[in-house]
Design a protein around this motif. Structure first.
Motif, PDB file in Angstrom:
ATOM      1  N   ASN A   1      20.313  19.492  33.383  1.00  0.00           N
ATOM      2  CA  ASN A   1      21.697  19.404  33.852  1.00  0.00           C
ATOM      3  C   ASN A   1      21.797  19.905  35.299  1.00  0.00           C
ATOM      4  O   ASN A   1      22.364  19.238  36.171  1.00  0.00           O
ATOM      5  CB  ASN A   1      22.586  20.230  32.918  1.00  0.00           C
ATOM      6  CG  ASN A   1      24.026  20.282  33.393  1.00  0.00           C
ATOM      7  OD1 ASN A   1      24.646  19.249  33.568  1.00  0.00           O
ATOM      8  ND2 ASN A   1      24.532  21.482  33.630  1.00  0.00           N
ATOM      9  N   ASP A   2      21.204  21.055  35.571  1.00  0.00           N
ATOM     10  CA  ASP A   2      21.289  21.623  36.928  1.00  0.00           C
ATOM     11  C   ASP A   2      20.396  20.870  37.917  1.00  0.00           C
ATOM     12  O   ASP A   2      20.741  20.726  39.088  1.00  0.00           O
ATOM     13  CB  ASP A   2      20.903  23.108  36.899  1.00  0.00           C
ATOM     14  CG  ASP A   2      22.029  23.957  36.325  1.00  0.00           C
ATOM     15  OD1 ASP A   2      23.050  23.365  35.920  1.00  0.00           O
ATOM     16  OD2 ASP A   2      21.895  25.185  36.277  1.00  0.00           O
ATOM     17  N   TYR A   3      19.262  20.385  37.415  1.00  0.00           N
ATOM     18  CA  TYR A   3      18.327  19.644  38.275  1.00  0.00           C
ATOM     19  C   TYR A   3      19.006  18.384  38.825  1.00  0.00           C
ATOM     20  O   TYR A   3      18.968  18.114  40.027  1.00  0.00           O
ATOM     21  CB  TYR A   3      17.077  19.300  37.447  1.00  0.00           C
ATOM     22  CG  TYR A   3      16.146  18.282  38.050  1.00  0.00           C
ATOM     23  CD1 TYR A   3      15.195  18.654  38.998  1.00  0.00           C
ATOM     24  CD2 TYR A   3      16.206  16.940  37.652  1.00  0.00           C
ATOM     25  CE1 TYR A   3      14.331  17.706  39.536  1.00  0.00           C
ATOM     26  CE2 TYR A   3      15.346  15.998  38.183  1.00  0.00           C
ATOM     27  CZ  TYR A   3      14.406  16.385  39.129  1.00  0.00           C
ATOM     28  OH  TYR A   3      13.554  15.445  39.653  1.00  0.00           O
TER      29      TYR A   3
ATOM     30  N   THR B   1      22.252  17.802  38.871  1.00  0.00           N
ATOM     31  CA  THR B   1      23.427  18.195  39.666  1.00  0.00           C
ATOM     32  C   THR B   1      22.974  18.479  41.104  1.00  0.00           C
ATOM     33  O   THR B   1      23.585  18.022  42.065  1.00  0.00           O
ATOM     34  CB  THR B   1      24.091  19.453  39.058  1.00  0.00           C
ATOM     35  OG1 THR B   1      24.392  19.178  37.693  1.00  0.00           O
ATOM     36  CG2 THR B   1      25.365  19.840  39.786  1.00  0.00           C
ATOM     37  N   LYS B   2      21.875  19.211  41.216  1.00  0.00           N
ATOM     38  CA  LYS B   2      21.338  19.559  42.537  1.00  0.00           C
ATOM     39  C   LYS B   2      20.951  18.313  43.330  1.00  0.00           C
ATOM     40  O   LYS B   2      21.113  18.260  44.546  1.00  0.00           O
ATOM     41  CB  LYS B   2      20.093  20.440  42.335  1.00  0.00           C
ATOM     42  CG  LYS B   2      20.107  21.717  43.181  1.00  0.00           C
ATOM     43  CD  LYS B   2      18.986  22.622  42.772  1.00  0.00           C
ATOM     44  CE  LYS B   2      18.094  22.952  43.930  1.00  0.00           C
ATOM     45  NZ  LYS B   2      16.946  23.774  43.556  1.00  0.00           N
ATOM     46  N   ARG B   3      20.443  17.304  42.601  1.00  0.00           N
ATOM     47  CA  ARG B   3      20.056  16.065  43.292  1.00  0.00           C
ATOM     48  C   ARG B   3      21.268  15.172  43.572  1.00  0.00           C
ATOM     49  O   ARG B   3      21.126  14.100  44.159  1.00  0.00           O
ATOM     50  CB  ARG B   3      19.031  15.303  42.441  1.00  0.00           C
ATOM     51  CG  ARG B   3      17.616  15.863  42.592  1.00  0.00           C
ATOM     52  CD  ARG B   3      16.606  15.079  41.760  1.00  0.00           C
ATOM     53  NE  ARG B   3      16.606  13.670  42.065  1.00  0.00           N
ATOM     54  CZ  ARG B   3      16.001  12.732  41.305  1.00  0.00           C
ATOM     55  NH1 ARG B   3      15.358  13.093  40.214  1.00  0.00           N
ATOM     56  NH2 ARG B   3      16.058  11.462  41.645  1.00  0.00           N
ATOM     57  N   GLY B   4      22.437  15.587  43.084  1.00  0.00           N
ATOM     58  CA  GLY B   4      23.678  14.838  43.349  1.00  0.00           C
ATOM     59  C   GLY B   4      23.830  13.574  42.527  1.00  0.00           C
ATOM     60  O   GLY B   4      24.631  12.696  42.867  1.00  0.00           O
TER      61      GLY B   4
ATOM     62  N   ARG C   1      24.050  13.714  38.862  1.00  0.00           N
ATOM     63  CA  ARG C   1      24.303  14.076  37.461  1.00  0.00           C
ATOM     64  C   ARG C   1      25.182  13.038  36.757  1.00  0.00           C
ATOM     65  O   ARG C   1      24.996  12.752  35.563  1.00  0.00           O
ATOM     66  CB  ARG C   1      24.961  15.475  37.411  1.00  0.00           C
ATOM     67  CG  ARG C   1      25.328  15.973  36.018  1.00  0.00           C
ATOM     68  CD  ARG C   1      24.103  16.180  35.135  1.00  0.00           C
ATOM     69  NE  ARG C   1      24.459  16.636  33.800  1.00  0.00           N
ATOM     70  CZ  ARG C   1      24.701  15.813  32.775  1.00  0.00           C
ATOM     71  NH1 ARG C   1      24.625  14.500  32.922  1.00  0.00           N
ATOM     72  NH2 ARG C   1      25.015  16.304  31.584  1.00  0.00           N
ATOM     73  N   ASP C   2      26.145  12.446  37.503  1.00  0.00           N
ATOM     74  CA  ASP C   2      27.051  11.467  36.887  1.00  0.00           C
ATOM     75  C   ASP C   2      26.333  10.164  36.520  1.00  0.00           C
ATOM     76  O   ASP C   2      26.851   9.355  35.759  1.00  0.00           O
ATOM     77  CB  ASP C   2      28.237  11.187  37.831  1.00  0.00           C
ATOM     78  CG  ASP C   2      27.776  10.719  39.217  1.00  0.00           C
ATOM     79  OD1 ASP C   2      26.625  11.034  39.596  1.00  0.00           O
ATOM     80  OD2 ASP C   2      28.546  10.026  39.893  1.00  0.00           O
TER      81      ASP C   2
ATOM     82  N   LYS D   1      29.126  21.194  29.749  1.00  0.00           N
ATOM     83  CA  LYS D   1      28.168  20.613  30.709  1.00  0.00           C
ATOM     84  C   LYS D   1      27.962  19.114  30.484  1.00  0.00           C
ATOM     85  O   LYS D   1      27.042  18.526  31.057  1.00  0.00           O
ATOM     86  CB  LYS D   1      26.820  21.349  30.586  1.00  0.00           C
ATOM     87  CG  LYS D   1      26.870  22.822  31.023  1.00  0.00           C
ATOM     88  CD  LYS D   1      25.543  23.534  30.709  1.00  0.00           C
ATOM     89  CE  LYS D   1      25.656  25.042  30.783  1.00  0.00           C
ATOM     90  NZ  LYS D   1      25.262  25.622  32.042  1.00  0.00           N
ATOM     91  N   ASP D   2      28.771  18.522  29.622  1.00  0.00           N
ATOM     92  CA  ASP D   2      28.665  17.090  29.308  1.00  0.00           C
ATOM     93  C   ASP D   2      27.256  16.721  28.817  1.00  0.00           C
ATOM     94  O   ASP D   2      26.645  15.755  29.285  1.00  0.00           O
ATOM     95  CB  ASP D   2      29.062  16.241  30.522  1.00  0.00           C
ATOM     96  CG  ASP D   2      29.242  14.777  30.134  1.00  0.00           C
ATOM     97  OD1 ASP D   2      29.518  14.516  28.944  1.00  0.00           O
ATOM     98  OD2 ASP D   2      29.048  13.896  31.001  1.00  0.00           O
TER      99      ASP D   2
END
Ligand SMILES: Cc1cc2nc3c(=O)[nH]c(=O)nc-3n(C[C@H](O)[C@H](O)[C@H](O)COP(=O)(O)OP(=O)(O)OC[C@H]3O[C@@H](n4cnc5c(N)ncnc54)[C@H](O)[C@@H]3O)c2cc1C
Length: 385
Positions: A171-173, A175-178, A180-181, A211-212
Protein backbone atom coordinates in the motif's frame (compact mmCIF):
# COMPACT_ATOMS: atom_id res chain seq x y z
CA UNK A 1 32.52 -37.48 27.96
CA UNK A 2 28.97 -36.44 27.04
CA UNK A 3 28.19 -35.52 23.43
CA UNK A 4 25.48 -32.97 22.73
CA UNK A 5 24.44 -32.79 19.09
CA UNK A 6 22.30 -30.10 17.50
CA UNK A 7 20.91 -30.83 14.04
CA UNK A 8 20.15 -27.67 12.05
CA UNK A 9 22.02 -24.41 12.43
CA UNK A 10 19.29 -21.89 11.68
CA UNK A 11 17.74 -19.48 14.19
CA UNK A 12 16.88 -22.04 16.89
CA UNK A 13 19.79 -24.43 16.37
CA UNK A 14 22.47 -21.73 16.54
CA UNK A 15 20.81 -20.13 19.55
CA UNK A 16 20.75 -23.51 21.36
CA UNK A 17 24.35 -24.29 20.40
CA UNK A 18 25.63 -20.88 21.54
CA UNK A 19 23.73 -20.96 24.84
CA UNK A 20 25.15 -24.43 25.53
CA UNK A 21 28.67 -23.28 24.58
CA UNK A 22 28.48 -20.41 27.08
CA UNK A 23 26.86 -22.41 29.85
CA UNK A 24 29.18 -25.42 29.50
CA UNK A 25 32.34 -23.45 28.68
CA UNK A 26 34.50 -25.09 31.38
CA UNK A 27 33.15 -28.60 30.78
CA UNK A 28 33.94 -28.24 27.04
CA UNK A 29 37.44 -26.92 27.83
CA UNK A 30 38.10 -29.79 30.26
CA UNK A 31 36.97 -32.36 27.67
CA UNK A 32 33.94 -33.47 29.70
CA UNK A 33 31.45 -32.28 27.10
CA UNK A 34 31.59 -32.27 23.30
CA UNK A 35 29.22 -29.90 21.49
CA UNK A 36 28.46 -30.65 17.84
CA UNK A 37 26.36 -28.73 15.33
CA UNK A 38 25.35 -30.60 12.17
CA UNK A 39 24.43 -28.09 9.44
CA UNK A 40 24.66 -28.66 5.69
CA UNK A 41 24.31 -25.04 4.58
CA UNK A 42 27.38 -22.81 4.71
CA UNK A 43 25.12 -19.77 5.21
CA UNK A 44 22.99 -18.73 8.18
CA UNK A 45 19.97 -16.72 7.02
CA UNK A 46 18.04 -14.06 8.90
CA UNK A 47 14.70 -14.90 7.24
CA UNK A 48 12.65 -11.89 8.42
CA UNK A 49 14.96 -9.89 6.15
CA UNK A 50 13.53 -11.58 3.03
CA UNK A 51 10.33 -9.49 3.11
CA UNK A 52 12.42 -6.38 3.74
CA UNK A 53 14.55 -7.05 0.64
CA UNK A 54 11.39 -6.59 -1.47
CA UNK A 55 10.89 -3.04 -0.16
CA UNK A 56 14.58 -2.04 -0.01
CA UNK A 57 14.65 -2.04 3.80
CA UNK A 58 17.47 -4.60 3.77
CA UNK A 59 19.96 -5.65 1.12
CA UNK A 60 20.13 -9.36 0.18
CA UNK A 61 23.76 -9.50 1.42
CA UNK A 62 22.80 -8.33 4.90
CA UNK A 63 20.31 -11.19 5.41
CA UNK A 64 22.99 -13.88 5.76
CA UNK A 65 26.38 -14.60 7.25
CA UNK A 66 28.78 -17.50 7.00
CA UNK A 67 27.57 -20.21 9.43
CA UNK A 68 30.97 -20.35 11.16
CA UNK A 69 30.78 -16.64 12.00
CA UNK A 70 27.67 -17.02 14.16
CA UNK A 71 29.06 -19.83 16.30
CA UNK A 72 30.66 -19.38 19.72
CA UNK A 73 34.00 -21.02 20.55
CA UNK A 74 33.72 -24.64 21.61
CA UNK A 75 31.19 -25.74 18.96
CA UNK A 76 32.40 -28.36 16.48
CA UNK A 77 30.65 -27.68 13.17
CA UNK A 78 29.92 -30.69 10.96
CA UNK A 79 29.25 -29.18 7.54
CA UNK A 80 27.03 -31.99 6.31
CA UNK A 81 23.31 -32.63 6.07
CA UNK A 82 21.98 -35.33 8.38
CA UNK A 83 20.27 -38.09 6.40
CA UNK A 84 18.77 -40.10 9.27
CA UNK A 85 18.36 -39.86 13.02
CA UNK A 86 17.98 -43.02 15.11
CA UNK A 87 16.58 -41.96 18.47
CA UNK A 88 16.82 -45.48 19.94
CA UNK A 89 20.46 -46.08 18.99
CA UNK A 90 21.30 -42.38 19.54
CA UNK A 91 22.97 -41.98 16.16
CA UNK A 92 22.86 -39.21 13.55
CA UNK A 93 23.82 -40.39 10.07
CA UNK A 94 25.18 -38.12 7.34
CA UNK A 95 26.36 -39.25 3.90
CA UNK A 96 29.90 -39.55 5.26
CA UNK A 97 29.65 -40.65 8.91
CA UNK A 98 27.62 -41.81 11.88
CA UNK A 99 27.66 -39.50 14.91
CA UNK A 100 26.78 -40.90 18.35
CA UNK A 101 25.26 -38.58 20.90
CA UNK A 102 24.05 -38.45 24.51
CA UNK A 103 21.69 -35.51 23.94
CA UNK A 104 20.14 -34.30 20.69
CA UNK A 105 18.33 -31.09 19.74
CA UNK A 106 16.52 -31.20 16.39
CA UNK A 107 16.14 -27.79 14.78
CA UNK A 108 15.78 -28.53 11.08
CA UNK A 109 12.98 -26.01 10.48
CA UNK A 110 10.20 -26.24 7.92
CA UNK A 111 10.33 -26.87 4.18
CA UNK A 112 8.12 -25.65 1.34
CA UNK A 113 5.77 -28.00 -0.49
CA UNK A 114 5.23 -26.42 -3.92
CA UNK A 115 4.01 -29.72 -5.39
CA UNK A 116 0.93 -29.59 -3.12
CA UNK A 117 -0.53 -26.76 -5.27
CA UNK A 118 -0.23 -27.30 -9.05
CA UNK A 119 0.84 -24.12 -10.82
CA UNK A 120 2.10 -22.43 -7.65
CA UNK A 121 5.80 -22.55 -8.49
CA UNK A 122 5.42 -21.20 -12.05
CA UNK A 123 2.45 -18.91 -11.62
CA UNK A 124 3.15 -16.96 -8.42
CA UNK A 125 5.82 -15.08 -6.48
CA UNK A 126 6.74 -15.23 -2.80
CA UNK A 127 9.17 -13.72 -0.31
CA UNK A 128 9.89 -16.96 1.56
CA UNK A 129 13.46 -17.27 0.21
CA UNK A 130 16.13 -14.73 -0.63
CA UNK A 131 15.96 -15.56 -4.36
CA UNK A 132 12.16 -15.31 -4.33
CA UNK A 133 12.33 -11.92 -2.63
CA UNK A 134 14.78 -10.54 -5.22
CA UNK A 135 12.58 -11.76 -8.11
CA UNK A 136 9.49 -10.25 -6.48
CA UNK A 137 11.23 -6.92 -5.96
CA UNK A 138 12.08 -6.82 -9.70
CA UNK A 139 8.53 -7.80 -10.68
CA UNK A 140 7.06 -5.03 -8.50
CA UNK A 141 9.40 -2.45 -10.03
CA UNK A 142 7.83 -3.24 -13.43
CA UNK A 143 4.26 -3.37 -12.11
CA UNK A 144 2.37 -0.19 -12.96
CA UNK A 145 -1.33 -1.13 -12.81
CA UNK A 146 -3.59 -4.11 -12.05
CA UNK A 147 -4.57 -6.46 -9.25
CA UNK A 148 -2.10 -7.91 -6.76
CA UNK A 149 -3.18 -10.77 -4.52
CA UNK A 150 -1.15 -11.46 -1.38
CA UNK A 151 -2.16 -14.79 0.07
CA UNK A 152 -1.42 -17.86 2.13
CA UNK A 153 -1.82 -21.32 0.60
CA UNK A 154 -2.41 -23.24 3.84
CA UNK A 155 -1.75 -23.35 7.58
CA UNK A 156 0.69 -23.48 9.31
CA UNK A 157 3.35 -21.18 7.83
CA UNK A 158 6.32 -19.18 9.13
CA UNK A 159 5.73 -15.79 10.72
CA UNK A 160 1.94 -15.47 10.87
CA UNK A 161 1.90 -11.65 10.39
CA UNK A 162 4.31 -11.58 7.39
CA UNK A 163 1.64 -11.66 4.61
CA UNK A 164 -0.23 -8.85 6.42
CA UNK A 165 2.99 -6.86 6.62
CA UNK A 166 3.36 -7.38 2.86
CA UNK A 167 -0.06 -5.85 2.03
CA UNK A 168 0.59 -2.82 4.24
CA UNK A 169 4.03 -2.30 2.70
CA UNK A 170 2.59 -2.66 -0.83
CA UNK A 171 0.00 0.00 0.00
CA UNK A 172 2.74 2.48 0.96
CA UNK A 173 5.07 1.37 -1.83
CA UNK A 174 2.52 2.17 -4.55
CA UNK A 175 1.42 5.35 -2.76
CA UNK A 176 5.05 6.49 -2.81
CA UNK A 177 5.26 5.72 -6.52
CA UNK A 178 2.10 7.80 -7.06
CA UNK A 179 0.12 4.93 -8.65
CA UNK A 180 -1.84 3.52 -5.69
CA UNK A 181 -5.15 4.35 -7.45
CA UNK A 182 -4.11 2.12 -10.37
CA UNK A 183 -3.32 -0.89 -8.19
CA UNK A 184 -5.88 -3.10 -6.47
CA UNK A 185 -4.49 -4.94 -3.42
CA UNK A 186 -6.27 -8.04 -2.12
CA UNK A 187 -5.42 -10.24 0.87
CA UNK A 188 -6.33 -13.92 0.55
CA UNK A 189 -6.40 -16.26 3.56
CA UNK A 190 -7.43 -19.89 4.13
CA UNK A 191 -9.25 -19.10 7.39
CA UNK A 192 -12.43 -16.98 7.57
CA UNK A 193 -10.29 -14.29 9.27
CA UNK A 194 -7.12 -12.36 8.32
CA UNK A 195 -5.14 -13.91 11.20
CA UNK A 196 -5.66 -16.94 13.49
CA UNK A 197 -6.87 -14.63 16.29
CA UNK A 198 -10.28 -12.92 15.97
CA UNK A 199 -9.20 -9.76 17.84
CA UNK A 200 -6.19 -9.16 15.58
CA UNK A 201 -8.25 -10.08 12.53
CA UNK A 202 -10.80 -7.37 13.42
CA UNK A 203 -8.07 -4.76 13.96
CA UNK A 204 -6.45 -5.52 10.60
CA UNK A 205 -9.80 -5.56 8.76
CA UNK A 206 -10.39 -2.07 10.09
CA UNK A 207 -6.96 -1.05 8.79
CA UNK A 208 -7.81 -2.65 5.41
CA UNK A 209 -10.92 -0.51 5.03
CA UNK A 210 -8.97 2.69 5.80
CA UNK A 211 -6.27 1.77 3.28
CA UNK A 212 -8.61 0.42 0.57
CA UNK A 213 -7.22 -3.14 0.82
CA UNK A 214 -9.70 -5.86 -0.21
CA UNK A 215 -9.93 -9.29 1.40
CA UNK A 216 -10.87 -12.77 0.21
CA UNK A 217 -11.15 -14.86 3.38
CA UNK A 218 -11.74 -18.62 3.73
CA UNK A 219 -10.16 -19.17 0.28
CA UNK A 220 -8.42 -22.55 0.44
CA UNK A 221 -6.06 -22.64 -2.50
CA UNK A 222 -6.09 -25.82 -4.58
CA UNK A 223 -4.30 -24.81 -7.77
CA UNK A 224 -3.10 -21.89 -9.85
CA UNK A 225 -4.30 -21.54 -13.42
CA UNK A 226 -1.08 -20.12 -14.81
CA UNK A 227 -2.44 -19.32 -18.28
CA UNK A 228 -5.59 -17.54 -17.10
CA UNK A 229 -3.87 -15.88 -14.11
CA UNK A 230 -6.43 -17.25 -11.67
CA UNK A 231 -6.24 -18.81 -8.22
CA UNK A 232 -8.61 -21.76 -7.79
CA UNK A 233 -9.94 -22.87 -4.39
CA UNK A 234 -11.08 -26.31 -3.12
CA UNK A 235 -14.67 -25.59 -4.29
CA UNK A 236 -13.65 -24.48 -7.77
CA UNK A 237 -14.10 -20.77 -6.97
CA UNK A 238 -11.72 -18.59 -9.01
CA UNK A 239 -9.92 -15.36 -8.18
CA UNK A 240 -8.17 -13.41 -10.96
CA UNK A 241 -4.83 -11.66 -10.46
CA UNK A 242 -2.19 -9.81 -12.41
CA UNK A 243 0.51 -10.61 -9.85
CA UNK A 244 0.12 -13.11 -7.00
CA UNK A 245 2.38 -13.29 -3.93
CA UNK A 246 1.56 -16.59 -2.24
CA UNK A 247 3.09 -18.09 0.90
CA UNK A 248 3.71 -21.72 -0.15
CA UNK A 249 2.40 -24.70 1.86
CA UNK A 250 4.83 -25.70 4.62
CA UNK A 251 5.73 -29.19 5.82
CA UNK A 252 8.39 -30.74 8.05
CA UNK A 253 11.91 -31.51 6.88
CA UNK A 254 12.33 -34.72 4.84
CA UNK A 255 14.95 -35.87 7.37
CA UNK A 256 12.18 -36.12 9.95
CA UNK A 257 10.02 -38.27 7.67
CA UNK A 258 13.01 -40.43 6.61
CA UNK A 259 13.76 -41.05 10.29
CA UNK A 260 10.14 -41.96 11.13
CA UNK A 261 9.97 -39.41 13.93
CA UNK A 262 7.32 -37.00 12.65
CA UNK A 263 3.57 -36.82 12.20
CA UNK A 264 2.09 -37.14 8.72
CA UNK A 265 3.13 -33.58 7.84
CA UNK A 266 6.68 -34.23 9.06
CA UNK A 267 6.42 -32.12 12.24
CA UNK A 268 8.13 -33.57 15.34
CA UNK A 269 5.74 -34.28 18.21
CA UNK A 270 7.13 -32.79 21.41
CA UNK A 271 5.87 -32.21 24.94
CA UNK A 272 4.62 -28.62 25.00
CA UNK A 273 6.41 -27.85 28.29
CA UNK A 274 9.64 -29.90 28.29
CA UNK A 275 10.05 -29.94 24.46
CA UNK A 276 11.09 -33.58 24.79
CA UNK A 277 10.36 -35.97 21.95
CA UNK A 278 7.91 -38.51 23.34
CA UNK A 279 9.69 -41.48 24.94
CA UNK A 280 13.16 -39.95 24.66
CA UNK A 281 14.24 -37.84 27.63
CA UNK A 282 17.56 -36.98 25.99
CA UNK A 283 15.96 -35.84 22.72
CA UNK A 284 14.42 -32.43 22.02
CA UNK A 285 13.00 -30.57 19.04
CA UNK A 286 12.61 -26.80 18.79
CA UNK A 287 11.55 -24.06 16.39
CA UNK A 288 9.66 -24.60 13.16
CA UNK A 289 10.35 -28.36 13.20
CA UNK A 290 7.77 -29.10 15.93
CA UNK A 291 4.02 -29.66 15.81
CA UNK A 292 3.40 -27.28 18.74
CA UNK A 293 0.39 -24.98 18.39
CA UNK A 294 2.57 -21.88 18.61
CA UNK A 295 3.75 -19.49 15.93
CA UNK A 296 6.50 -20.69 13.62
CA UNK A 297 8.72 -17.75 14.56
CA UNK A 298 12.34 -16.97 15.34
CA UNK A 299 11.31 -15.58 18.72
CA UNK A 300 9.68 -18.92 19.58
CA UNK A 301 12.71 -20.89 18.35
CA UNK A 302 14.98 -18.71 20.50
CA UNK A 303 12.81 -18.99 23.65
CA UNK A 304 12.68 -22.77 23.18
CA UNK A 305 16.46 -22.93 22.60
CA UNK A 306 17.03 -21.32 26.00
CA UNK A 307 14.71 -23.80 27.75
CA UNK A 308 16.28 -26.81 26.05
CA UNK A 309 19.86 -25.65 26.70
CA UNK A 310 18.97 -25.10 30.38
CA UNK A 311 17.45 -28.59 30.63
CA UNK A 312 20.51 -30.21 29.04
CA UNK A 313 22.89 -28.30 31.35
CA UNK A 314 20.82 -29.35 34.37
CA UNK A 315 20.98 -32.98 33.24
CA UNK A 316 24.73 -32.85 32.46
CA UNK A 317 25.24 -31.48 35.99
CA UNK A 318 23.37 -34.48 37.43
CA UNK A 319 20.25 -32.47 38.30
CA UNK A 320 16.67 -33.14 37.38
CA UNK A 321 15.79 -30.88 34.39
CA UNK A 322 13.17 -28.38 35.58
CA UNK A 323 13.09 -25.57 33.00
CA UNK A 324 9.90 -25.51 30.94
CA UNK A 325 8.61 -23.53 27.96
CA UNK A 326 5.66 -21.20 28.57
CA UNK A 327 4.63 -20.87 24.94
CA UNK A 328 5.89 -17.31 24.68
CA UNK A 329 6.71 -15.68 21.39
CA UNK A 330 6.31 -12.37 19.66
CA UNK A 331 6.80 -10.50 16.44
CA UNK A 332 7.27 -6.91 15.43
CA UNK A 333 4.70 -6.46 12.69
CA UNK A 334 5.24 -3.72 10.11
CA UNK A 335 1.98 -1.87 9.38
CA UNK A 336 3.43 0.58 6.85
CA UNK A 337 6.61 2.41 5.88
CA UNK A 338 7.29 4.06 9.25
CA UNK A 339 4.89 2.20 11.56
CA UNK A 340 4.82 -1.17 13.28
CA UNK A 341 3.07 -2.99 16.09
CA UNK A 342 4.22 -5.76 18.38
CA UNK A 343 2.27 -8.99 18.86
CA UNK A 344 3.01 -11.17 21.88
CA UNK A 345 1.40 -14.36 23.14
CA UNK A 346 1.99 -17.41 25.32
CA UNK A 347 0.14 -20.57 26.37
CA UNK A 348 -1.82 -18.51 28.91
CA UNK A 349 -2.05 -15.19 27.08
CA UNK A 350 -4.09 -14.61 23.93
CA UNK A 351 -2.20 -12.65 21.23
CA UNK A 352 -1.94 -8.96 22.14
CA UNK A 353 -1.61 -6.36 19.35
CA UNK A 354 0.12 -3.27 20.71
CA UNK A 355 -0.80 0.14 19.23
CA UNK A 356 1.16 0.99 16.09
CA UNK A 357 4.07 3.36 16.55
CA UNK A 358 7.22 4.63 14.93
CA UNK A 359 9.20 3.21 17.89
CA UNK A 360 8.21 -0.35 17.02
CA UNK A 361 9.16 0.29 13.38
CA UNK A 362 12.50 1.66 14.50
CA UNK A 363 12.98 -1.37 16.77
CA UNK A 364 12.23 -3.72 13.87
CA UNK A 365 14.89 -2.07 11.67
CA UNK A 366 17.41 -1.96 14.53
CA UNK A 367 16.73 -5.62 15.31
CA UNK A 368 17.76 -6.55 11.75
CA UNK A 369 21.30 -5.70 12.82
CA UNK A 370 21.07 -6.59 16.49
CA UNK A 371 19.91 -10.14 15.61
CA UNK A 372 23.43 -11.26 14.80
CA UNK A 373 24.84 -10.37 18.23
CA UNK A 374 21.79 -10.71 20.43
CA UNK A 375 19.76 -13.69 19.25
CA UNK A 376 21.98 -15.71 16.93
CA UNK A 377 25.17 -15.19 18.94
CA UNK A 378 24.26 -13.57 22.27
CA UNK A 379 27.53 -11.88 23.18
CA UNK A 380 26.12 -10.44 26.39
CA UNK A 381 25.47 -13.93 27.66
CA UNK A 382 29.20 -14.59 27.46
CA UNK A 383 30.02 -11.34 29.25
CA UNK A 384 27.50 -11.85 32.05
CA UNK A 385 28.74 -15.35 32.92
C1 LIG B 1 9.60 -13.94 5.22
C2 LIG B 1 9.78 -14.36 6.65
C3 LIG B 1 9.59 -13.42 7.65
C4 LIG B 1 9.74 -13.78 8.97
N1 LIG B 1 9.58 -12.83 9.95
C5 LIG B 1 9.74 -13.18 11.24
C6 LIG B 1 9.62 -12.19 12.27
O1 LIG B 1 9.38 -11.01 12.02
N2 LIG B 1 9.78 -12.59 13.57
C7 LIG B 1 10.04 -13.90 13.88
O2 LIG B 1 10.18 -14.20 15.09
N3 LIG B 1 10.17 -14.85 12.93
C8 LIG B 1 10.03 -14.53 11.63
N4 LIG B 1 10.17 -15.48 10.65
C9 LIG B 1 10.27 -16.91 11.02
C10 LIG B 1 11.68 -17.34 11.41
O3 LIG B 1 12.63 -16.99 10.45
C11 LIG B 1 11.67 -18.85 11.63
O4 LIG B 1 10.59 -19.19 12.45
C12 LIG B 1 12.97 -19.30 12.28
O5 LIG B 1 14.03 -19.15 11.36
C13 LIG B 1 12.85 -20.75 12.74
O6 LIG B 1 14.09 -21.19 13.20
P1 LIG B 1 14.48 -22.75 13.07
O7 LIG B 1 15.81 -22.87 13.67
O8 LIG B 1 13.38 -23.59 13.58
O9 LIG B 1 14.53 -23.02 11.50
P2 LIG B 1 15.50 -22.35 10.41
O10 LIG B 1 15.99 -21.01 10.86
O11 LIG B 1 14.75 -22.41 9.13
O12 LIG B 1 16.74 -23.31 10.37
C14 LIG B 1 16.68 -24.65 9.95
C15 LIG B 1 18.13 -25.07 9.63
O13 LIG B 1 18.18 -26.47 9.49
C16 LIG B 1 19.10 -26.77 8.46
N5 LIG B 1 18.81 -28.14 7.99
C17 LIG B 1 17.72 -28.55 7.29
N6 LIG B 1 17.82 -29.86 7.06
C18 LIG B 1 18.96 -30.29 7.62
C19 LIG B 1 19.59 -31.56 7.71
N7 LIG B 1 19.06 -32.64 7.14
N8 LIG B 1 20.78 -31.64 8.35
C20 LIG B 1 21.35 -30.53 8.91
N9 LIG B 1 20.79 -29.31 8.86
C21 LIG B 1 19.61 -29.19 8.22
C22 LIG B 1 18.84 -25.68 7.43
O14 LIG B 1 19.93 -25.56 6.52
C23 LIG B 1 18.64 -24.48 8.32
O15 LIG B 1 19.86 -23.79 8.55
C24 LIG B 1 10.07 -15.14 9.30
C25 LIG B 1 10.27 -16.07 8.28
C26 LIG B 1 10.13 -15.70 6.95
C27 LIG B 1 10.38 -16.73 5.87
Amino acid sequence: MKTIAIVGGGSGGVSAANHLAYKLKSEIKEGKVKLILVEGSTKHYYQPGFLEIVFDLMSPQSTYKNEKRVLADGIALVEEYATRIDLDKQIIATEKQNISYDYIVIATGASYDYEAVPGLKDGTHNFYSMEGAIELKNALNHFNAGKIVVGVASMPYKCTPAPLEAVFLLNDYFTKRGIRDKVEIEYMYPMPMTFPDKGISDITLDMFSKKDIKSNLGFQLKSVDVEKHELVDQNGKRSAFDLAIITPPHKGNKLIQNSGIGDKMGWVTVDNLTLNIKGHENAYAIGDSTNLQVSKAGSVADAEAIVVSDRIVQSVNGENPVSVYDGSGGALMITGLGTASMITSSYTQKPVFMPESYSFYWLKLIYNNVYWNMTAKPVLNGVIQ
